[in-house]
Structure formats: structure tokens, C-alpha cells
Write a protein that holds these residues in place. Structure first.
Motif, PDB file in Angstrom:
ATOM      1  N   ARG A  75      68.225  19.273  69.296  1.00 37.09           N
ATOM      2  CA  ARG A  75      68.569  19.954  70.536  1.00 37.09           C
ATOM      3  C   ARG A  75      68.194  21.424  70.459  1.00 37.09           C
ATOM      4  O   ARG A  75      68.088  21.983  69.378  1.00 37.09           O
ATOM      5  CB  ARG A  75      70.048  19.789  70.850  1.00 37.09           C
ATOM      6  CG  ARG A  75      70.954  20.363  69.773  1.00 37.09           C
ATOM      7  CD  ARG A  75      72.265  19.613  69.682  1.00 37.09           C
ATOM      8  NE  ARG A  75      73.097  20.092  68.602  1.00 37.09           N
ATOM      9  CZ  ARG A  75      73.021  19.698  67.345  1.00 37.09           C
ATOM     10  NH1 ARG A  75      72.105  18.839  66.972  1.00 37.09           N
ATOM     11  NH2 ARG A  75      73.835  20.167  66.433  1.00 37.09           N
ATOM     12  N   GLU A  76      68.017  22.027  71.620  1.00 40.23           N
ATOM     13  CA  GLU A  76      67.659  23.438  71.684  1.00 40.23           C
ATOM     14  C   GLU A  76      68.905  24.301  71.797  1.00 40.23           C
ATOM     15  O   GLU A  76      69.918  23.869  72.343  1.00 40.23           O
ATOM     16  CB  GLU A  76      66.762  23.691  72.897  1.00 40.23           C
ATOM     17  CG  GLU A  76      65.383  23.093  72.745  1.00 40.23           C
ATOM     18  CD  GLU A  76      64.459  23.421  73.906  1.00 40.23           C
ATOM     19  OE1 GLU A  76      64.622  24.473  74.529  1.00 40.23           O
ATOM     20  OE2 GLU A  76      63.580  22.596  74.180  1.00 40.23           O
ATOM     21  N   ASP A  77      68.801  25.501  71.261  1.00 42.61           N
ATOM     22  CA  ASP A  77      69.792  26.539  71.525  1.00 42.61           C
ATOM     23  C   ASP A  77      69.037  27.830  71.826  1.00 42.61           C
ATOM     24  O   ASP A  77      67.819  27.821  71.939  1.00 42.61           O
ATOM     25  CB  ASP A  77      70.814  26.672  70.387  1.00 42.61           C
ATOM     26  CG  ASP A  77      70.312  27.409  69.153  1.00 42.61           C
ATOM     27  OD1 ASP A  77      69.103  27.710  69.058  1.00 42.61           O
ATOM     28  OD2 ASP A  77      71.134  27.690  68.273  1.00 42.61           O
ATOM     29  N   GLY A  92      66.270  28.675  69.089  1.00 45.03           N
ATOM     30  CA  GLY A  92      65.229  27.721  68.692  1.00 45.03           C
ATOM     31  C   GLY A  92      65.726  26.311  68.846  1.00 45.03           C
ATOM     32  O   GLY A  92      66.259  25.928  69.874  1.00 45.03           O
ATOM     33  N   VAL A  93      65.593  25.524  67.765  1.00 43.46           N
ATOM     34  CA  VAL A  93      66.005  24.118  67.812  1.00 43.46           C
ATOM     35  C   VAL A  93      66.970  23.837  66.663  1.00 43.46           C
ATOM     36  O   VAL A  93      66.833  24.390  65.568  1.00 43.46           O
ATOM     37  CB  VAL A  93      64.764  23.180  67.781  1.00 43.46           C
ATOM     38  CG1 VAL A  93      64.087  23.200  66.448  1.00 43.46           C
ATOM     39  CG2 VAL A  93      65.123  21.778  68.161  1.00 43.46           C
ATOM     40  N   ARG A 130      68.598  25.092  61.642  1.00 45.90           N
ATOM     41  CA  ARG A 130      68.127  25.845  62.804  1.00 45.90           C
ATOM     42  C   ARG A 130      66.715  26.314  62.482  1.00 45.90           C
ATOM     43  O   ARG A 130      66.479  26.969  61.468  1.00 45.90           O
ATOM     44  CB  ARG A 130      69.000  27.050  63.103  1.00 45.90           C
ATOM     45  CG  ARG A 130      68.383  27.923  64.222  1.00 45.90           C
ATOM     46  CD  ARG A 130      69.235  29.102  64.624  1.00 45.90           C
ATOM     47  NE  ARG A 130      70.292  28.591  65.495  1.00 45.90           N
ATOM     48  CZ  ARG A 130      71.582  28.865  65.330  1.00 45.90           C
ATOM     49  NH1 ARG A 130      71.980  29.614  64.326  1.00 45.90           N
ATOM     50  NH2 ARG A 130      72.478  28.380  66.167  1.00 45.90           N
ATOM     51  N   ASN A 143      60.657  25.154  70.453  1.00 45.61           N
ATOM     52  CA  ASN A 143      61.441  24.314  71.360  1.00 45.61           C
ATOM     53  C   ASN A 143      61.421  22.863  70.875  1.00 45.61           C
ATOM     54  O   ASN A 143      60.663  22.492  69.984  1.00 45.61           O
ATOM     55  CB  ASN A 143      60.977  24.452  72.819  1.00 45.61           C
ATOM     56  CG  ASN A 143      59.564  23.972  73.035  1.00 45.61           C
ATOM     57  OD1 ASN A 143      59.164  22.919  72.551  1.00 45.61           O
ATOM     58  ND2 ASN A 143      58.783  24.740  73.771  1.00 45.61           N
ATOM     59  N   LYS A 144      62.265  22.052  71.494  1.00 40.18           N
ATOM     60  CA  LYS A 144      62.429  20.659  71.077  1.00 40.18           C
ATOM     61  C   LYS A 144      61.125  19.875  71.187  1.00 40.18           C
ATOM     62  O   LYS A 144      60.760  19.127  70.274  1.00 40.18           O
ATOM     63  CB  LYS A 144      63.521  20.005  71.925  1.00 40.18           C
ATOM     64  CG  LYS A 144      63.796  18.571  71.581  1.00 40.18           C
ATOM     65  CD  LYS A 144      64.930  18.014  72.431  1.00 40.18           C
ATOM     66  CE  LYS A 144      65.137  16.535  72.186  1.00 40.18           C
ATOM     67  NZ  LYS A 144      66.259  15.999  72.960  1.00 40.18           N
TER      68      LYS A 144
END
Length: 102
Positions: A4-6, A9-10, A78, A83-84
Motif C-alpha cells: 500500500r502507498e503512504d 512511498g510504499v 517502507r 508508488n504501488k
């Protein structure tokens, strides 16, 4: 869970197996919602964690940190500034992810 993205980053949930003959990123396990990763290093003195960070950093050419599970085989990484979709394409996981939907 899974991938998942935050905002940085991912985030990637992984399950680590130590003592392999080589470093290897396996398939996404939809039941556990984790990417399977094998490392050569033993889990003592942080050697397996160092190998994980080094190898993922080399593959993605990005900063990588373990943000959960330092002393567990179940970890969350992380990977910054990715991106995802780019993460999935880089590891060629498109078909596996669609079956399990990370």
C-alpha cells in the motif's frame, strides 16, 4: 495489508525466511497478504535485516527502512519515493497481485 502507498512511498508486508542459498523475492501470498522473501544471512545480530535493506535498496535504488517487525520474520518495509504500481511492475508481480488483490 500487503502492499500500500503512504505519503512517503510504499509500505510492503513481507515474510522472511533465513538461511537460503541466495537472496530471492518470491511470490505474493494472498492468504497471508505478504510478499515472500528469502535471505542468505542468519537472523542473529541484525544480519538478515541488513541484507533485506541492502538488497531492496539496490533493486529499487531508493531508501528502504524496516518500520515494523525488527525481531520477527513478519516485517513491514517502507520504500521511499515510489508508488504501488511502480513497485509491482519492478518486481513483475502484476498477475500474482490480481489473483490475491494486495
Amino acid at each position: 495489508m500487503g502492499i500500500r502507498e503512504d505519503s512517503d512511498g510504499v509500505l510492503v508486508d513481507i515474510e522472511v525466511s533465513v538461511g537460503s542459498s541466495k537472496f530471492e523475492i518470491g511470490d505474493y501470498n494472498p492468504w497471508r497478504e505478504r510478499l515472500e522473501v528469502k535471505v542468505k544471512s542468519p537472523p542473529s545480530k541484525g544480519k538478515a535485516n541488513k541484507e533485506l535493506i541492502k538488497e531492496f535498496s539496490n533493486i529499487f535504488e531508493k531508501e528502504v527502512k524496516i518500520i515494523h517487525g525488527i525481531k520477527s520474520p513478519y516485517k513491514t518495509l517502507r520504500i521511499k519515493k515510489i508508488n504501488k504500481n511502480d513497485f509491482i511492475k519492478k518486481l513483475k508481480l502484476e498477475k500474482v497481485i490480481k489473483r490475491g488483490s494486495a
